[in-house]
Design a protein around this motif. Structure first.
Motif, PDB file in Angstrom:
ATOM      1  N   PHE A   1      17.125 -57.148  84.965  1.00  0.00           N
ATOM      2  CA  PHE A   1      16.391 -58.123  85.781  1.00  0.00           C
ATOM      3  C   PHE A   1      15.607 -59.058  84.866  1.00  0.00           C
ATOM      4  CE2 PHE A   1      12.619 -59.594  88.099  1.00  0.00           C
ATOM      5  CZ  PHE A   1      13.245 -60.195  89.188  1.00  0.00           C
ATOM      6  N   ILE A   2      15.830 -60.367  85.061  1.00  0.00           N
ATOM      7  CA  ILE A   2      15.074 -61.368  84.297  1.00  0.00           C
ATOM      8  C   ILE A   2      14.671 -62.469  85.257  1.00  0.00           C
ATOM      9  CG2 ILE A   2      17.184 -62.597  83.579  1.00  0.00           C
ATOM     10  CD1 ILE A   2      15.689 -63.213  80.924  1.00  0.00           C
ATOM     11  N   SER A   3      13.426 -62.954  85.119  1.00  0.00           N
ATOM     12  CA  SER A   3      12.910 -63.927  86.078  1.00  0.00           C
ATOM     13  C   SER A   3      11.784 -64.743  85.460  1.00  0.00           C
ATOM     14  CB  SER A   3      12.392 -63.193  87.325  1.00  0.00           C
ATOM     15  OG  SER A   3      11.708 -64.076  88.190  1.00  0.00           O
ATOM     16  N   GLU A   4      11.737 -66.034  85.868  1.00  0.00           N
ATOM     17  CA  GLU A   4      10.613 -66.885  85.467  1.00  0.00           C
ATOM     18  C   GLU A   4       9.474 -66.819  86.470  1.00  0.00           C
ATOM     19  OE1 GLU A   4      11.011 -70.987  83.248  1.00  0.00           O
ATOM     20  OE2 GLU A   4      12.895 -70.566  84.278  1.00  0.00           O
ATOM     21  N   VAL A   5       9.790 -66.432  87.718  1.00  0.00           N
ATOM     22  CA  VAL A   5       8.759 -66.403  88.750  1.00  0.00           C
ATOM     23  C   VAL A   5       8.141 -65.009  88.902  1.00  0.00           C
ATOM     24  CG1 VAL A   5       9.667 -68.357  90.028  1.00  0.00           C
ATOM     25  CG2 VAL A   5      10.520 -66.073  90.544  1.00  0.00           C
ATOM     26  N   GLN A   6       8.788 -63.997  88.318  1.00  0.00           N
ATOM     27  CA  GLN A   6       8.224 -62.647  88.296  1.00  0.00           C
ATOM     28  C   GLN A   6       8.226 -62.127  86.855  1.00  0.00           C
ATOM     29  OE1 GLN A   6       9.544 -59.933  91.592  1.00  0.00           O
ATOM     30  NE2 GLN A   6      11.029 -61.558  92.012  1.00  0.00           N
ATOM     31  N   PRO A   7       7.458 -62.758  85.976  1.00  0.00           N
ATOM     32  CA  PRO A   7       7.510 -62.417  84.546  1.00  0.00           C
ATOM     33  C   PRO A   7       7.080 -60.983  84.235  1.00  0.00           C
ATOM     34  CG  PRO A   7       5.656 -63.880  85.027  1.00  0.00           C
ATOM     35  CD  PRO A   7       6.486 -63.829  86.253  1.00  0.00           C
ATOM     36  N   ALA A   8       6.237 -60.395  85.083  1.00  0.00           N
ATOM     37  CA  ALA A   8       5.763 -59.031  84.810  1.00  0.00           C
ATOM     38  C   ALA A   8       6.895 -58.014  84.863  1.00  0.00           C
ATOM     39  CB  ALA A   8       4.659 -58.648  85.803  1.00  0.00           C
ATOM     40  N   GLN A   9       7.882 -58.262  85.733  1.00  0.00           N
ATOM     41  CA  GLN A   9       9.005 -57.324  85.872  1.00  0.00           C
ATOM     42  C   GLN A   9      10.215 -57.737  85.039  1.00  0.00           C
ATOM     43  OE1 GLN A   9       7.564 -58.570  89.016  1.00  0.00           O
ATOM     44  NE2 GLN A   9       6.133 -56.877  88.801  1.00  0.00           N
TER      45      GLN A   9
ATOM     46  N   ILE B   1      18.675 -67.635  88.792  1.00  0.00           N
ATOM     47  CA  ILE B   1      17.321 -67.480  88.262  1.00  0.00           C
ATOM     48  C   ILE B   1      16.532 -68.729  88.636  1.00  0.00           C
ATOM     49  CG2 ILE B   1      15.905 -67.168  86.199  1.00  0.00           C
ATOM     50  CD1 ILE B   1      18.338 -65.833  84.878  1.00  0.00           C
ATOM     51  N   THR B   2      15.483 -68.552  89.441  1.00  0.00           N
ATOM     52  CA  THR B   2      14.688 -69.692  89.905  1.00  0.00           C
ATOM     53  C   THR B   2      13.933 -70.343  88.762  1.00  0.00           C
ATOM     54  OG1 THR B   2      14.423 -68.742  92.108  1.00  0.00           O
ATOM     55  CG2 THR B   2      12.807 -70.397  91.440  1.00  0.00           C
ATOM     56  N   THR B   3      13.972 -71.667  88.724  1.00  0.00           N
ATOM     57  CA  THR B   3      13.210 -72.425  87.744  1.00  0.00           C
ATOM     58  C   THR B   3      12.063 -73.122  88.454  1.00  0.00           C
ATOM     59  OG1 THR B   3      15.157 -72.809  86.359  1.00  0.00           O
ATOM     60  CG2 THR B   3      13.285 -74.285  86.056  1.00  0.00           C
ATOM     61  N   PRO B   4      10.805 -72.797  88.125  1.00  0.00           N
ATOM     62  CA  PRO B   4       9.671 -73.459  88.781  1.00  0.00           C
ATOM     63  C   PRO B   4       9.730 -74.969  88.594  1.00  0.00           C
ATOM     64  CG  PRO B   4       8.936 -71.550  87.513  1.00  0.00           C
ATOM     65  CD  PRO B   4      10.373 -71.769  87.151  1.00  0.00           C
ATOM     66  N   ALA B   5       9.411 -75.708  89.647  1.00  0.00           N
ATOM     67  CA  ALA B   5       9.523 -77.173  89.600  1.00  0.00           C
ATOM     68  C   ALA B   5       8.414 -77.802  88.764  1.00  0.00           C
ATOM     69  CB  ALA B   5       9.497 -77.740  91.014  1.00  0.00           C
ATOM     70  N   SER B   6       7.263 -77.158  88.707  1.00  0.00           N
ATOM     71  CA  SER B   6       6.133 -77.763  88.002  1.00  0.00           C
ATOM     72  C   SER B   6       6.025 -77.229  86.578  1.00  0.00           C
ATOM     73  CB  SER B   6       4.828 -77.481  88.748  1.00  0.00           C
ATOM     74  OG  SER B   6       4.622 -76.093  88.891  1.00  0.00           O
ATOM     75  N   PHE B   7       5.566 -78.099  85.677  1.00  0.00           N
ATOM     76  CA  PHE B   7       5.365 -77.726  84.270  1.00  0.00           C
ATOM     77  C   PHE B   7       3.907 -77.345  84.063  1.00  0.00           C
ATOM     78  CE2 PHE B   7       4.265 -79.185  79.892  1.00  0.00           C
ATOM     79  CZ  PHE B   7       4.957 -78.210  79.210  1.00  0.00           C
ATOM     80  N   LYS B   8       3.687 -76.119  83.585  1.00  0.00           N
ATOM     81  CA  LYS B   8       2.309 -75.641  83.448  1.00  0.00           C
ATOM     82  C   LYS B   8       1.939 -75.370  81.985  1.00  0.00           C
ATOM     83  CE  LYS B   8       1.809 -73.584  88.049  1.00  0.00           C
ATOM     84  NZ  LYS B   8       3.056 -74.022  88.657  1.00  0.00           N
ATOM     85  N   GLY B   9       2.543 -76.128  81.087  1.00  0.00           N
ATOM     86  CA  GLY B   9       2.154 -76.016  79.693  1.00  0.00           C
ATOM     87  C   GLY B   9       2.963 -75.023  78.888  1.00  0.00           C
TER      88      GLY B   9
END
Length: 331
Positions: free
Chosen positions: A32-40, A62-70
């Motif tokens: 399991f790999i995810s950008e929206v659930q980095p803890a898991q 794998i979902t890619t968040p639309a906003s850039f947060k640095g």
């Protein structure tokens, strides 16, 4: 197996249930790999190592968040593709037997270069309020994807290759891509070649898609056209896709949408994932099991009694999966 985000884990569960019922001799190494659930999430290197070791795999979106947060600009999807060099994405747009859409009897292929172009993750703010993005086009990778498209057409007895571009405006970048396609086309005289500007291509796809056979295009255009064309035969839930490097093949949905709003509702259509899994079995020379499952899926769709909401029915993911399992040995 990389389940992905959204309904990905539910769809992969459907695949495992069908594989078990069909007696498919495949064991999945699940990561399991995810950008929206980095803890898991596992690390990218773990995914890369697994794909390289196994040579083939099944991947959810794998979902890619639309906003850039640095953080880093390059997404997990881009890093996986870049590090595995998954340069060719292939999506076959094929009408499902018995499922009527506006255009029926479609069968064409979209081949997308997916390691450069606008997806190079080279962006910066030159002055406040001004963003500059670099689109990278190289002769080496343009020629490589063009050759892949013509080899694909020749191997599968396809008659025509259409290069999709915007060279009338992007004269250097898309001009180089178009030049490479033209030079490669000259090496395949028995295959018809044409070039089409991307905006005209989109209009032609929705008005007369039967004219297309094999289409080859740069990264961003391919991403858009994949989703547009998937809509012609039923949407994201029914079209499988696959990505290739020289030694790894990754099978996934053709239209990339994680469908997060359907999580836990048991309404997602597993058709695309099941057909992608069939293509994976074919790739690893398990043709019997591939055809067994593919025929079962087609029988269920054609019968029309068990269809998910996106296909105009009321069945759940579980209902569809059970129908496929029950249809496995009914031929």
């Amino acid at each position: 197996m990389v389940p992905g985000d959204g309904v990905g884990p539910d769809l992969m569960s459907s695949v495992q249930d069908v594989f078990q019922a069909a007696g498919v001799p495949v064991d999945f190494e699940e990561i399991f790999i995810s950008e929206v659930q980095p803890a898991q999430s596992a690390t990218v290197s773990a995914v890369i190592e697994s794909f390289k070791r196994n040579g083939a795999g099944l991947k959810g979106i794998i979902t890619t968040p639309a906003s850039f947060k640095g953080g880093v600009l390059r997404t997990l999807n881009m890093r996986i593709r870049r590090e595995l060099d998954l340069f060719a994405n292939v999506v076959r747009i094929k009408s499902l037997p018995g499922f009527k859409t506006k255009h029926n009897n479609l069968d064409f292929v979209i081949i997308r270069e997916q390691t450069e172009g606008e997806y190079s993750a080279l962006e910066h703010e030159s002055v406040s309020g001004v963003i500059e993005c670099l689109k990278i086009v190289t002769e080496e990778k343009s020629r490589r994807i063009a050759k892949f498209a013509f080899d694909y057409a020749m191997r599968l007895n396809r008659k025509k290759v259409t290069a999709v571009h915007k060279a009338n405006i992007m004269k250097l970048g898309d001009g180089l891509f178009l030049k490479c396609c033209e030079e490669v086309a000259a090496l395949y005289p028995h295959i018809e070649y044409e070039a089409m500007i991307i905006d005209n291509c989109c209009m032609q796809l929705v008005s007369n898609p039967h004219q297309f056979d094999v289409m080859v295009m740069p990264n961003l255009y391919g991403n858009i056209v994949d989703n547009l064309a998937a809509g012609l035969v039923g949407g994201a839930g029914v079209v499988p896709g696959e990505s290739y490097s020289h030694d790894v093949a990754v099978f996934e949905q053709g239209a990339r949408h994680a469908y997060a709003e359907a999580v836990g509702k048991n309404i997602a259509n597993p058709t695309a994932t099941l057909l992608g899994a069939c293509n994976m079995l074919k790739h690893i020379h398990l043709e019997y099991h591939s055809k067994l499952i593919e025929d079962a899926v087609h029988r269920v769709v054609k019968a029309g009694k068990v269809r998910t909401q996106d296909m105009g029915g009321y069945a759940s993911t579980s209902d569809f999966t059970h129908a496929v399992v029950n249809s496995l040995h009914s031929a």
